[in-house]
Design a protein around this motif. Structure first.
Motif, PDB file in Angstrom:
ATOM      1  N   PHE A  53      35.990  29.459  37.400  1.00  0.00           N
ATOM      2  CA  PHE A  53      34.670  30.080  37.443  1.00  0.00           C
ATOM      3  C   PHE A  53      33.569  29.060  37.159  1.00  0.00           C
ATOM      4  O   PHE A  53      32.492  29.125  37.760  1.00  0.00           O
ATOM      5  CB  PHE A  53      34.591  31.239  36.442  1.00  0.00           C
ATOM      6  CG  PHE A  53      35.273  32.483  36.914  1.00  0.00           C
ATOM      7  CD1 PHE A  53      35.171  32.901  38.220  1.00  0.00           C
ATOM      8  CD2 PHE A  53      36.040  33.248  36.050  1.00  0.00           C
ATOM      9  CE1 PHE A  53      35.798  34.050  38.673  1.00  0.00           C
ATOM     10  CE2 PHE A  53      36.673  34.397  36.479  1.00  0.00           C
ATOM     11  CZ  PHE A  53      36.554  34.796  37.792  1.00  0.00           C
ATOM     12  N   THR A  56      33.127  27.076  40.295  1.00  0.00           N
ATOM     13  CA  THR A  56      32.511  27.935  41.312  1.00  0.00           C
ATOM     14  C   THR A  56      31.012  28.071  41.075  1.00  0.00           C
ATOM     15  O   THR A  56      30.203  27.964  42.008  1.00  0.00           O
ATOM     16  CB  THR A  56      33.179  29.319  41.312  1.00  0.00           C
ATOM     17  OG1 THR A  56      34.567  29.182  41.614  1.00  0.00           O
ATOM     18  CG2 THR A  56      32.533  30.232  42.346  1.00  0.00           C
ATOM     19  N   LEU A  57      30.622  28.300  39.822  1.00  0.00           N
ATOM     20  CA  LEU A  57      29.208  28.465  39.500  1.00  0.00           C
ATOM     21  C   LEU A  57      28.428  27.172  39.721  1.00  0.00           C
ATOM     22  O   LEU A  57      27.266  27.209  40.135  1.00  0.00           O
ATOM     23  CB  LEU A  57      29.060  28.934  38.050  1.00  0.00           C
ATOM     24  CG  LEU A  57      29.470  30.390  37.796  1.00  0.00           C
ATOM     25  CD1 LEU A  57      29.549  30.666  36.298  1.00  0.00           C
ATOM     26  CD2 LEU A  57      28.499  31.350  38.464  1.00  0.00           C
ATOM     27  N   ILE A  61      25.510  28.375  42.331  1.00  0.00           N
ATOM     28  CA  ILE A  61      24.115  28.506  41.884  1.00  0.00           C
ATOM     29  C   ILE A  61      23.171  27.664  42.749  1.00  0.00           C
ATOM     30  O   ILE A  61      22.153  28.179  43.244  1.00  0.00           O
ATOM     31  CB  ILE A  61      23.990  28.151  40.388  1.00  0.00           C
ATOM     32  CG1 ILE A  61      24.689  29.221  39.541  1.00  0.00           C
ATOM     33  CG2 ILE A  61      22.523  28.033  39.977  1.00  0.00           C
ATOM     34  CD1 ILE A  61      24.744  28.899  38.059  1.00  0.00           C
ATOM     35  N   VAL A 201      27.106  35.533  41.438  1.00  0.00           N
ATOM     36  CA  VAL A 201      26.860  34.533  40.403  1.00  0.00           C
ATOM     37  C   VAL A 201      26.851  35.191  39.025  1.00  0.00           C
ATOM     38  O   VAL A 201      27.481  34.711  38.075  1.00  0.00           O
ATOM     39  CB  VAL A 201      25.531  33.797  40.664  1.00  0.00           C
ATOM     40  CG1 VAL A 201      25.143  32.936  39.457  1.00  0.00           C
ATOM     41  CG2 VAL A 201      25.637  32.931  41.907  1.00  0.00           C
ATOM     42  N   TYR A 204      30.382  36.310  38.093  1.00  0.00           N
ATOM     43  CA  TYR A 204      31.222  35.176  37.700  1.00  0.00           C
ATOM     44  C   TYR A 204      30.844  34.665  36.309  1.00  0.00           C
ATOM     45  O   TYR A 204      31.705  34.242  35.529  1.00  0.00           O
ATOM     46  CB  TYR A 204      31.106  34.040  38.721  1.00  0.00           C
ATOM     47  CG  TYR A 204      31.798  34.296  40.030  1.00  0.00           C
ATOM     48  CD1 TYR A 204      32.917  35.125  40.108  1.00  0.00           C
ATOM     49  CD2 TYR A 204      31.351  33.701  41.209  1.00  0.00           C
ATOM     50  CE1 TYR A 204      33.564  35.349  41.318  1.00  0.00           C
ATOM     51  CE2 TYR A 204      32.005  33.921  42.426  1.00  0.00           C
ATOM     52  CZ  TYR A 204      33.093  34.741  42.467  1.00  0.00           C
ATOM     53  OH  TYR A 204      33.734  34.965  43.663  1.00  0.00           O
ATOM     54  N   MET A 205      29.542  34.670  35.991  1.00  0.00           N
ATOM     55  CA  MET A 205      29.111  34.250  34.659  1.00  0.00           C
ATOM     56  C   MET A 205      29.714  35.146  33.586  1.00  0.00           C
ATOM     57  O   MET A 205      30.271  34.668  32.590  1.00  0.00           O
ATOM     58  CB  MET A 205      27.584  34.288  34.563  1.00  0.00           C
ATOM     59  CG  MET A 205      26.859  33.170  35.272  1.00  0.00           C
ATOM     60  SD  MET A 205      25.058  33.355  35.077  1.00  0.00           S
ATOM     61  CE  MET A 205      24.473  31.881  35.895  1.00  0.00           C
TER      62      MET A 205
END
Length: 307
Positions: A53, A56-57, A61, A201, A204-205
């Motif tokens: 994650f 990915t972020l 972002i 986003v 996922y955060m």
């Protein structure tokens, strides 16, 4: 004349590409279970997912800003999206990865969480006031029969139901099923105006924070940075968490999202086929018959009844 011919060829190629996109999306989605099987020998499940994650972020972002994607308009919507992320990504992926980590076959894990439309439909009545049709009730019954046959077929492979994996693995994957089902209902009720990419986003955060705490509290957080793990992590980040969601955005923009939903029932058999090829995971004939019956039940629940 040649320009007209070339234009027709380009149009046919574009139509063919659009027609293939839902199937490609489902194929990519099914590889998530295989990725878990490949990567978990090198990292514990919560640690593995937390790293996934974060990476990915780090990519998603900037992509959101570059594409000028709008963000949720109110703090209340941010909160609802975060809650849905805890359920849809945190609980779902955490449960699946932990179940596979404890020894559950990837194909069986895919089938169990693939029953999500059945559980969602069963809960939609009391939670959302939606009524089930006779076709959907029959689909729920078939799904229960099918999964019972699949689990019962494990008795043919050993002396107990949990031979090859413990009860904890089954509990973990059932928790994942509950998470994705409740998360779908929650998102349907509270997040209908969620922008897909920026909403992802936020989800996922929230999921990353949950899994980070899980790794901190319950795991050693040790990672063996082998080439297999790096390639698996790269696939899950670039192909599954980013490319698949961008593909979904393109399908929704083209009005093809319904076709994706109708093809989701193909994820368990595609995963089972990949797991058989890569890891020699097998089901006896009774289990294969149960898988077909369960998938038929999911199709009956998902597809609208003819009037």
């Amino acid at each position: 004349m040649s320009s007209i011919f070339n234009a027709l060829k380009e149009k046919d190629a574009a139509s063919l590409g659009l027609a293939a996109m839902p199937g490609i999306f489902v194929l990519l989605w099914s590889t998530g279970f295989i990725g878990a099987k490949f990567g978990l020998p090198y990292a514990e499940p919560f640690t593995f997912l937390f790293i996934r994650f974060v990476l990915t972020l780090m990519l998603l972002i900037p992509l959101t800003w570059l594409m000028r994607i709008s963000w949720p308009s109110s703090p209340r919507l941010w909160k609802h999206i975060a809650v849905s992320g805890l359920l849809v990504h945190g609980t779902y992926l955490g449960g699946v990865f932990y179940g596979i980590y404890l020894g559950m076959p990837a194909g069986l894990a895919a089938l169990l969480v693939g029953l999500q439309p059945l559980l969602t439909a069963a809960c939609a009545g009391p939670l959302l006031g939606e009524r089930l049709t006779k076709q959907q009730w029959l689909g729920l019954l078939l799904g229960l029969i099918g999964i019972s046959l699949v689990l019962g077929s494990k008795l043919e492979l050993g002396s107990t139901l949990f031979s090859g994996f413990g009860a904890g693995a089954l509990i973990s994957v059932m928790a994942a099923l509950a998470g994705i089902s409740l998360g779908t209902l929650y998102q349907k009720r509270y997040c209908t105006s969620m922008p897909l990419l920026s909403g992802a986003v936020i989800q996922y955060m929230a999921a990353g924070v949950l899994l980070g705490f899980g790794a901190l509290l319950f795991e050693s957080r040790e990672v063996e940075w082998s080439m297999t793990f790096i390639l698996t992590l790269g696939w899950l980040v670039l192909i599954l968490s980013i490319a698949a969601i961008l593909l979904l955005m393109a399908l929704i923009k083209k009005g093809e999202a319904s076709r994706v939903a109708s093809l989701f029932y193909l994820v368990p058999p595609v995963t089972a086929l990949q797991a058989w090829w890569l890891f020699d995971e097998r089901l006896p004939l009774l289990g294969l018959a149960g898988m077909v019956i369960a998938i038929a039940g999911v199709v009956m629940v998902v597809r609208p009844s003819k009037t």
